[in-house]
Design a protein around this motif. Sequence first.
Motif, PDB file in Angstrom:
ATOM      1  N   ASP A 130       0.839  -1.193   0.000  1.00 36.93           N
ATOM      2  CA  ASP A 130       0.000   0.000   0.000  1.00 36.93           C
ATOM      3  C   ASP A 130       0.880   1.252   0.000  1.00 36.93           C
ATOM      4  O   ASP A 130       2.109   1.165  -0.084  1.00 36.93           O
ATOM      5  CB  ASP A 130      -0.973  -0.015   1.175  1.00 36.93           C
ATOM      6  CG  ASP A 130      -0.287  -0.010   2.544  1.00 36.93           C
ATOM      7  OD1 ASP A 130       0.886   0.423   2.628  1.00 36.93           O
ATOM      8  OD2 ASP A 130      -0.924  -0.426   3.539  1.00 36.93           O
ATOM      9  N   ALA A 131       0.258   2.408   0.091  1.00 35.03           N
ATOM     10  CA  ALA A 131       1.005   3.664  -0.019  1.00 35.03           C
ATOM     11  C   ALA A 131       2.039   3.827   1.085  1.00 35.03           C
ATOM     12  O   ALA A 131       3.073   4.480   0.889  1.00 35.03           O
ATOM     13  CB  ALA A 131       0.025   4.840   0.014  1.00 35.03           C
ATOM     14  N   GLU A 132       1.798   3.222   2.243  1.00 35.52           N
ATOM     15  CA  GLU A 132       2.751   3.329   3.355  1.00 35.52           C
ATOM     16  C   GLU A 132       3.848   2.276   3.280  1.00 35.52           C
ATOM     17  O   GLU A 132       4.838   2.360   3.999  1.00 35.52           O
ATOM     18  CB  GLU A 132       2.018   3.204   4.701  1.00 35.52           C
ATOM     19  CG  GLU A 132       1.206   4.434   5.089  1.00 35.52           C
ATOM     20  CD  GLU A 132      -0.038   4.590   4.228  1.00 35.52           C
ATOM     21  OE1 GLU A 132      -0.701   3.564   3.957  1.00 35.52           O
ATOM     22  OE2 GLU A 132      -0.334   5.732   3.814  1.00 35.52           O
ATOM     23  N   GLY A 133       3.650   1.263   2.431  1.00 33.65           N
ATOM     24  CA  GLY A 133       4.644   0.198   2.295  1.00 33.65           C
ATOM     25  C   GLY A 133       4.280  -1.094   2.993  1.00 33.65           C
ATOM     26  O   GLY A 133       5.043  -2.060   2.948  1.00 33.65           O
ATOM     27  N   ALA A 134       3.110  -1.153   3.652  1.00 27.87           N
ATOM     28  CA  ALA A 134       2.651  -2.397   4.259  1.00 27.87           C
ATOM     29  C   ALA A 134       2.154  -3.343   3.164  1.00 27.87           C
ATOM     30  O   ALA A 134       1.725  -2.911   2.091  1.00 27.87           O
ATOM     31  CB  ALA A 134       1.539  -2.120   5.267  1.00 27.87           C
ATOM     32  N   ILE A 135       2.195  -4.628   3.445  1.00 30.92           N
ATOM     33  CA  ILE A 135       1.742  -5.622   2.463  1.00 30.92           C
ATOM     34  C   ILE A 135       0.230  -5.498   2.266  1.00 30.92           C
ATOM     35  O   ILE A 135      -0.535  -5.432   3.229  1.00 30.92           O
ATOM     36  CB  ILE A 135       2.084  -7.047   2.941  1.00 30.92           C
ATOM     37  CG1 ILE A 135       3.594  -7.208   3.139  1.00 30.92           C
ATOM     38  CG2 ILE A 135       1.579  -8.083   1.925  1.00 30.92           C
ATOM     39  CD1 ILE A 135       3.986  -8.514   3.830  1.00 30.92           C
ATOM     40  N   LYS A 136      -0.190  -5.449   0.997  1.00 30.65           N
ATOM     41  CA  LYS A 136      -1.622  -5.450   0.720  1.00 30.65           C
ATOM     42  C   LYS A 136      -2.040  -6.643  -0.142  1.00 30.65           C
ATOM     43  O   LYS A 136      -3.232  -6.936  -0.257  1.00 30.65           O
ATOM     44  CB  LYS A 136      -2.049  -4.149   0.043  1.00 30.65           C
ATOM     45  CG  LYS A 136      -1.675  -3.997  -1.418  1.00 30.65           C
ATOM     46  CD  LYS A 136      -2.357  -2.757  -2.005  1.00 30.65           C
ATOM     47  CE  LYS A 136      -2.120  -2.630  -3.496  1.00 30.65           C
ATOM     48  NZ  LYS A 136      -2.813  -1.442  -4.069  1.00 30.65           N
TER      49      LYS A 136
END
Length: 207
Positions: free
Chosen positions: A112-118
């Motif tokens: 995602d935009a923050e870098g967490a896995i989506k």
Amino acid sequence: MTPQEIEALFTREEGGFLFARWGRPIAPIVFGVEEATLSVLKGAFEAVAALSGHKLAETDPELGGNCMVFFFRDWSELLEVPGLDGLLPDLALLVPRLQAGGANQYRAFRFDAEGAIKAAFVFLKMDAALARLPAEELALAQVVQVFLLWSERAFRDRSPLAKAGGHIILRPEIAGLIRAAYDPVLPAVARDPSQALRLFARMEPGS
């Protein structure tokens, strides 16, 4: 497990530290297996979710299934899956590379935009080596490897699993690390190696 060992598990092959966990509930979907194997995979997802405290979901509102697991006999079969090239734009280049390298598994992630896995994609070419593994062992190993963004080298020389009392389990230190990684106090994404110290501090003694 020392902070240095934890750091190595999230250090990329090209250098640089990158830790990421899921930023949304995981909605797994599995292709190419019979009902019995499907239930084993479901059980593995539920076990690791319970360990981590992270939620599973039936569907993801944006993607539907956001953790797709594909079982197949030949890499070329992926080129025939409708819409897969839209999810993996480099699929036409990836398949020949995996064929040439003799690979029997591959994982890809989206963030995602923050870098967490989506989203995660797991591809398992059921060659003789994978076919020999008990379904429980194969399922748990694959699920563990999509719950966090591990280094490419993390489990190259040693499996995340162990045997205890005739059962396949997670190695205690890996279980402890996954539990620590989903501590809500910690950020979902970290690029500074000091994250390894924070993870270490949250692991139970003996892990």
